[in-house]
Design a protein around this motif. Structure first.
Motif, short mmCIF file in Angstrom:
data_model
loop_
_atom_site.label_atom_id
_atom_site.label_comp_id
_atom_site.label_asym_id
_atom_site.label_seq_id
_atom_site.Cartn_x
_atom_site.Cartn_y
_atom_site.Cartn_z
N THR A 1 41.74 32.94 29.87
CA THR A 1 41.43 33.04 31.28
C THR A 1 39.96 33.33 31.52
N PRO A 2 39.16 32.33 31.87
CA PRO A 2 37.79 32.61 32.29
C PRO A 2 37.79 33.25 33.67
N VAL A 3 37.02 34.28 33.84
CA VAL A 3 36.99 35.02 35.09
C VAL A 3 35.55 35.14 35.59
N GLN A 4 35.32 34.71 36.81
CA GLN A 4 34.01 34.88 37.41
C GLN A 4 33.76 36.37 37.65
N CYS A 5 32.56 36.81 37.43
CA CYS A 5 32.23 38.22 37.63
C CYS A 5 31.96 38.48 39.11
N GLU A 6 33.01 38.30 39.91
CA GLU A 6 32.96 38.50 41.34
C GLU A 6 34.21 39.24 41.80
N TYR A 7 34.15 39.81 42.99
CA TYR A 7 35.20 40.72 43.46
C TYR A 7 36.59 40.10 43.46
N TYR A 8 36.74 38.89 44.02
CA TYR A 8 38.08 38.32 44.16
C TYR A 8 38.74 38.02 42.82
N ALA A 9 37.96 37.96 41.77
CA ALA A 9 38.54 37.73 40.45
C ALA A 9 39.47 38.86 40.05
N LEU A 10 39.16 40.07 40.49
CA LEU A 10 39.99 41.22 40.14
C LEU A 10 41.39 41.10 40.74
N GLU A 11 41.47 40.48 41.92
CA GLU A 11 42.78 40.27 42.54
C GLU A 11 43.50 39.09 41.92
N GLY A 12 42.77 38.00 41.69
CA GLY A 12 43.39 36.78 41.18
C GLY A 12 43.94 36.92 39.78
N ILE A 13 43.26 37.67 38.93
CA ILE A 13 43.68 37.76 37.54
C ILE A 13 45.02 38.50 37.41
N ALA A 14 45.29 39.43 38.31
CA ALA A 14 46.57 40.15 38.28
C ALA A 14 47.73 39.20 38.57
N ASP A 15 47.54 38.33 39.57
CA ASP A 15 48.58 37.35 39.90
C ASP A 15 48.81 36.39 38.75
N LEU A 16 47.72 35.97 38.12
CA LEU A 16 47.82 35.03 37.01
C LEU A 16 48.58 35.63 35.84
N MET A 17 48.26 36.85 35.48
CA MET A 17 48.93 37.49 34.35
C MET A 17 50.42 37.68 34.62
N SER A 18 50.76 37.95 35.87
CA SER A 18 52.17 38.09 36.23
C SER A 18 52.90 36.76 36.03
N THR A 19 52.24 35.66 36.40
CA THR A 19 52.83 34.33 36.22
C THR A 19 53.01 34.00 34.75
N VAL A 20 52.03 34.35 33.94
CA VAL A 20 52.12 34.12 32.50
C VAL A 20 53.33 34.84 31.92
N GLU A 21 53.52 36.09 32.32
CA GLU A 21 54.66 36.87 31.82
C GLU A 21 55.99 36.25 32.28
N LEU A 22 56.01 35.76 33.51
CA LEU A 22 57.23 35.13 34.03
C LEU A 22 57.58 33.88 33.24
#
Length: 259
Positions: A108-129
């Motif tokens: 998961t490449p993540v931009q060093c910007e604020y919204y990345a902190l919110e988006g990465i949590a959703d992504l990781m939840s999807t991966v686990e699902l």
């Protein structure tokens, strides 16, 4: 797997001229072998996409095994490659689901910007699902920090926060904002051909070395399959996600070319 087709245009494929794409493969109208194209790099091939892919989610919504269309299409070519990378759209829909289901791992490449902190949590939840319900071999290979600006306090804070939450999963390589990285896609050339001496190219080469070092430690691939697959998924604010399986998938939330 991204209708924007940026992975193809970044290696010289004119997406406006593409008449056969991954869309035709997913719908079973063409074999994957007939759609794969060569690039300037002899060891890099591309399976192009275009805007036709926009309608794929609707057309596949009632199809049998709709979440397994990609892995079924990839099966005949798994022994031809060491790594397969799949570029995904910045959404967690059926196209991304197919990519995750076809992969051994996720980067998961993540931009060093604020919204990345919110988006990465959703992504990781999807991966686990997906791991729980469809693909038990799926693992997170790592998180790549991109578009980093050392002069910017926000970049530093985001990088520190991600390292705090994900620890050793975060790659040591950090890709900075770099003009040459932004220019390369407009010339239809990967950065190692456009300017291999640029800081962007150097950092991506360092990242590639890390991927190669981590892959055999985390993933077990049957000898008959040979290829490691990477799936990349992203939500708004997350640069790209790359997974590792027999195929590699990447997804981006922007079109800067730096992610």
């Amino acid at each position: 797997m991204d209708p924007q087709g940026n992975a193809g245009s970044g290696v010289g494929v004119d997406k406006r001229a593409v008449t056969q794409s991954v869309y035709d493969v997913l719908l079973g109208e063409l074999s994957i072998e007939s759609v794969i194209k060569n690039t300037e790099l002899s060891h890099l091939h591309i399976l192009p996409s275009n805007l036709d892919l926009v309608g794929a989610e609707l057309e596949l919504s009632g199809a049998v095994s709709r979440e397994s269309r990609l892995i079924s299409a990839l099966t005949p070519i798994l022994s031809n490659y060491d790594y397969i990378i799949i570029d995904c759209p910045p959404s967690l829909g059926l196209l991304t689901l197919n990519a995750l289901n076809a992969s051994h791992g996720v980067i998961t490449p993540v931009q060093c910007e604020y919204y990345a902190l919110e988006g990465i949590a959703d992504l990781m939840s999807t991966v686990e699902l997906v791991k729980t319900s469809l693909n038990p071999r799926l693992q997170v290979l790592g998180v790549l920090l991109t578009m980093y600006d050392g002069r910017n306090n926000l970049s530093k804070q985001v990088a520190e926060e991600i390292r705090f939450h994900f620890g050793v999963q975060v790659f040591q390589s950090i890709v900075p904002r770099n003009v040459r990285l932004s220019e390369a896609p407009s010339h239809g050339r990967p950065i190692i051909l456009y300017d291999i001496k640029s800081i962007g190219a150097i950092k991506y080469l360092e990242f590639a070395q890390e991927v190669m070092a981590r892959t055999p430690l985390l993933l077990e691939v049957p000898a008959k399959e040979k290829a490691y697959g990477f799936a990349a998924t992203a939500t708004q604010g997350v640069g790209q996600g790359i997974g590792i399986a027999h195929s590699v998938t990447t997804a981006s939330g922007d079109d800067t070319g730096e992610g």
